[in-house]
Design a protein around this motif. Structure first.
Motif, PDB file in Angstrom:
ATOM      1  N   GLN A 171       0.828  -1.072   0.133  1.00  0.00           N
ATOM      2  CA  GLN A 171       0.162  -0.024   0.009  1.00  0.00           C
ATOM      3  C   GLN A 171       0.954   1.332  -0.032  1.00  0.00           C
ATOM      4  N   SER A 197      -2.089   7.798   0.460  1.00  0.00           N
ATOM      5  CA  SER A 197      -3.110   8.172  -0.469  1.00  0.00           C
ATOM      6  C   SER A 197      -2.331   9.711  -1.040  1.00  0.00           C
ATOM      7  N   GLN A 198      -3.045  10.051  -2.116  1.00  0.00           N
ATOM      8  CA  GLN A 198      -2.576  11.438  -2.626  1.00  0.00           C
ATOM      9  C   GLN A 198      -2.493  12.596  -1.643  1.00  0.00           C
ATOM     10  N   GLY A 257      -3.425   7.760   4.904  1.00  0.00           N
ATOM     11  CA  GLY A 257      -2.644   6.503   4.728  1.00  0.00           C
ATOM     12  C   GLY A 257      -1.457   6.485   5.417  1.00  0.00           C
TER      13      GLY A 257
END
Length: 519
Positions: free
Chosen positions: A165, A168-169, A217
């Motif tokens: 993983q 995230s952006q 994230g």
């Protein structure tokens, strides 16, 4: 609610080990293993509940937040921190990976991930030990915490890769967090000194830092640390840290309980943990010589290395993602390293005094970043400890005493005082090497304004051993500590709060208010 009973049991064992001079956290760990043993020997089921796990997680977040409050980020950008952490990680993985592959007949990937897990040192234990000894802001404490932060960042990268993983952006928002600092400062100023201050700390550590970073994230632990560090330069940062002290301590009991309750190990897991404990000194030795490579003195290298001589709870987190079958052996390994490391760190200064002579031979001949003065020159009055009390004493004496100098074990604080025009230099009162080489030919009086009772006692004793016959005065919060300070060599030790009352009363007397009459 069994958690309340477990915490009460942990309190009992924590109090017991404290009476023999060990940190209470050793008792908390013992309580967890004792509960696990009771569960195995009886029909009573004792296992870590969701509530206990949540309490433990909150304790870790609050601890890292308070560490961040005492952390100056510019102290991380140093050769000894970046170089020491990266070289130690690379060498450990290079040595442990083939060793685990050959001795335990593991796959290369498994051996490599285990080596990574064993390369980390415990941020929780190190921060707890340094905080208990009030050495988080000492030079060796700052080096150790800096290395731990770099290790934690490496662990976050490893976990992301192992889990397949990526953040995230929205994680890029993190780079804009410094823009929030003025707002955070205003919130801290507006929170007062009571419950709103505590709630603000909980909000930033657990919600904005913890949940906020998880939402994009990233690690909640990293979020708590970052938001603490963003407030580190605020004048009230230490007040915020003190306000969270009790809450954090209670939650941390859950963390150490959780490790022990995780279960008693099988034979193979116990053998693995014992072997890992036997090679634990090699980890500290490697840290010591790497720090000397970056021109630290032997004492700073020894104390930092000893703080880092343990295995990390982050290794368990890495294992939970990439090596779930190794979680119990690693949990026992981490716990055993805590039991070994905690009491050794409690005796770190006395241990160094015993081994200092052979270790000093390995020092570099060039300038050390933790260099200390070797002569006070024509100084007549010395202030040791330049916190609020020491600074007030220095400023009051400055007009009438030109030959005045202040010493502090926090190099950043010393530089701040220098920029303010005060004659303050870095020096650690608990450093035996400092006292051995110190010359003070014209010294007449010393003010011991350190917050650490151990450092105050050492300073008083060493001044007298050096032949100093002048006046030594100190302050403390408790009468029993005042007696110890006088016995160590101080002429007088005043109780801080009592002297505050006397000072307030003296202001009334000096005003000679006609409505009060003669006082």
């Amino acid at each position: 609610m069994p958690e309340a009973i477990w915490i009460s049991f942990a309190f009992g064992l924590g109090l017991l080990v404290k009476t023999v001079g060990l940190p209470p956290l050793v008792g908390y760990l013992a309580a967890g293993f004792a509960l696990s043993g009771i569960s195995a020997a009886t029909d009573i089921t004792i296992e870590a509940t969701d509530v206990l796990q949540h309490i433990a997680h909150l304790g870790v977040l609050l601890l890292l937040f308070t560490v961040g409050l005492k952390l100056k980020l510019r102290s991380l950008v140093s050769r000894e921190v970046i170089g020491g952490s990266l070289l130690h990680f690379a060498i450990t993985c290079a040595v442990f990976t083939p060793g685990l592959y050959l001795l335990m007949e593991l796959e290369w990937q498994t051996a490599f991930l285990l080596a990574i897990a064993l390369s980390f040192s415990s941020t929780v234990l190190a921060a707890k030990v340094l905080e208990t000894k009030r050495e988080l802001r000492a030079f060796h404490g700052r080096v150790a915490i800096g290395i731990l932060i770099v290790q934690d960042l490496i662990a976050l990268v490893v976990m992301s890769l192992a889990a397949g993983q990526s953040p995230s952006q929205w994680a890029l928002i993190v780079f804009g967090l410094p823009l929030l600092r003025p707002l955070l400062y205003k919130l801290l100023d507006a929170s007062g000194h009571d419950e709103l201050l505590v709630l603000l700390g909980l909000l930033l550590a657990l919600v904005v830092g913890g949940l906020g970073f998880e939402a994009v994230g990233l690690s909640s632990e990293l979020g708590a640390l970052v938001f603490g560090a963003m407030l580190a330069n605020h004048p009230r940062s230490q007040e915020l840290a003190r306000s969270l002290w009790s809450v954090k301590e209670i939650f941390l009991v859950g963390f150490f309980l959780q490790i022990g309750i995780g279960g008693l190990p099988a034979g193979d897991a116990l053998i693995f943990a014992v072997i890992a404990a036997l090679v634990l000194p090699l980890k500290g030795i490697l840290f010591f010589f790497l720090l000397l490579l970056f021109r630290l003195r032997a004492r700073s290298g020894f104390l930092s290395a000893l703080t880092l001589t343990n295995y990390s709870e982050f290794g368990l987190i890495v294992a939970s993602v990439a090596l779930p079958e190794w979680l119990i052996p690693l949990a026992i390994t981490v716990s055993l390293s805590f039991v070994i490391s905690a009491p050794l760190n409690r005796l770190s200064h006395s241990l160094y005094e015993r081994v200092s002579r052979p270790l000093v031979r390995f020092e570099s001949d060039t300038h050390h970043p933790d260099e200390q003065p070797i002569s006070l020159g024509d100084t007549r009055v010395l202030v040791m400890g330049m916190g609020r009390t020491g600074t007030a004493a220095y400023d009051w004496l400055y007009e009438s005493e030109p030959h005045l100098i202040g010493l502090d074990s926090d190099p950043t604080k010393a530089r701040t005082h220098q920029k303010a025009g005060r004659n303050v230099v870095f020096a650690d009162a608990e450093d035996n090497t400092f006292w051995q080489g110190l010359e003070m030919p014209k010294l007449e009086a010393v003010i011991l304004a350190m917050s650490d009772i151990e450092g105050t006692l050492i300073a008083a004793r060493m001044l007298r051993r050096k032949g100093f016959t002048g006046y030594i005065v100190a302050h403390t919060m408790y009468e029993d500590e005042a007696r110890k300070i006088r016995k160590a060599g101080a002429d007088e030790a005043y109780l801080t709060m009592s002297e505050t009352g006397v000072a307030l009363a003296s202001h009334i007397r000096d005003t000679r208010s006609p409505t009060l009459g003669t006082i």
